[in-house]
Design an enzyme around this catalytic site. Sequence first.
Site, PDB file in Angstrom:
ATOM      1  N   ASP A 260     -11.436   0.421   7.185  1.00  0.00           N
ATOM      2  CA  ASP A 260     -10.517   0.783   6.117  1.00  0.00           C
ATOM      3  C   ASP A 260      -9.179   1.277   6.666  1.00  0.00           C
ATOM      4  O   ASP A 260      -8.207   1.367   5.925  1.00  0.00           O
ATOM      5  CB  ASP A 260     -11.111   1.891   5.249  1.00  0.00           C
ATOM      6  CG  ASP A 260     -12.329   1.440   4.470  1.00  0.00           C
ATOM      7  OD1 ASP A 260     -12.336   0.291   3.988  1.00  0.00           O
ATOM      8  OD2 ASP A 260     -13.284   2.229   4.341  1.00  0.00           O
TER       9      ASP A 260
ATOM     10  N   ASP B 123       0.824  -1.211   0.000  1.00  0.00           N
ATOM     11  CA  ASP B 123       0.000   0.000   0.000  1.00  0.00           C
ATOM     12  C   ASP B 123       0.858   1.261   0.000  1.00  0.00           C
ATOM     13  O   ASP B 123       0.407   2.315   0.433  1.00  0.00           O
ATOM     14  CB  ASP B 123      -0.920  -0.029   1.231  1.00  0.00           C
ATOM     15  CG  ASP B 123      -2.065   0.953   1.146  1.00  0.00           C
ATOM     16  OD1 ASP B 123      -2.497   1.255   0.029  1.00  0.00           O
ATOM     17  OD2 ASP B 123      -2.514   1.439   2.205  1.00  0.00           O
TER      18      ASP B 123
ATOM     19  N   ASP C  89      -5.826  -2.854  -5.619  1.00  0.00           N
ATOM     20  CA  ASP C  89      -5.090  -1.584  -5.697  1.00  0.00           C
ATOM     21  C   ASP C  89      -3.674  -1.709  -6.257  1.00  0.00           C
ATOM     22  O   ASP C  89      -3.008  -0.694  -6.464  1.00  0.00           O
ATOM     23  CB  ASP C  89      -5.004  -0.886  -4.328  1.00  0.00           C
ATOM     24  CG  ASP C  89      -6.350  -0.585  -3.718  1.00  0.00           C
ATOM     25  OD1 ASP C  89      -7.363  -0.635  -4.446  1.00  0.00           O
ATOM     26  OD2 ASP C  89      -6.408  -0.309  -2.500  1.00  0.00           O
TER      27      ASP C  89
END
Length: 322
Positions: A296, A119, A156
């Site tokens: 999240d 991430d 992602d």
Amino acid sequence: MGLWVAIVAIVGVLAALVIGVGSIFSAGGVASDNPFASRNLFSDPGSKAAQASTAAEQSGDSADAATFGRIAAVPTAVWLVPEEHPAGEVGGYVQGLVGQAEKLGQAPVFTVYGIPNRDCGGQSTGGLSAEEYPVWVQEIATALSGSEAVVILEPDALALASECKNVDERLSEVSGSVDALVGAGLVVYIDAGHSNWGPAAEMADLLNKAGVSRARGFSTNVSNYNSTDREQYYANAISALTGGAHYVIDTGRNGNGSTGEWCNPPGRALGATPSPTKSGSAQDANLWIKPPGESDGTCNGGPVAGQWWDANARELAADAGF
């Protein structure tokens, strides 16, 4: 465990009768080559929603127990992250879930989420090293070989590649994972971000380079809140640029659409429960990929990413009339 089995049995029946959720898909009007035409999807009895329902029941909170139990009864993707299920353990874990699902005549959906620099140091920071990652994915592929499992590959990862400044590495890692998983006979969807992220043409280019033609297709809106029609417009544009690749949309939390905020925005609602799409569309299904009720990240009052959050689950369900 006996208490939880009783709760799931009750809420699962109620949910199926009242709003049509559960693991049973109607194949009527669904294209025969749609993977979800022949797959009844699995609800993990050990999910965080299920655990929260059991905990609420044991504490005497029957309202939360029922709400969380209804969420738990909806087939939802099981996330595979190396921090929880490392190499040497992940294979046995997924085999156990596949075994449970097969006894019920169901198929699990897994989300593979362990790519290096996952991430870019954000809310879900982590992932494996470049050397460890293909070993971990191959263990998953081997364990799932020949099963009816569906895999959502690396949410992602492609959408963040430019920001993470590792586009070539990401493309190679995703492409290698596609080969391993498809080589095991699995249905694979490469994640394609969502409609608020970037132009469809740019994502289509990344997907083509990552090997979407070798996979079933791609996924959109994972862990996000965009409305289904908005995602369909975006996904159809990508499909047209990727040789007609099929796609799935995460509808778990998009019942009220998006505010443009991705991290625990208030006022959101559960979305359409999993179902296959009628023939004539590149979309294969609506799925619950990000488990509703799991945070999240540490934003808007939430706990760390992936942790169960009672208040959020209550709000999502209440706003959806669920």
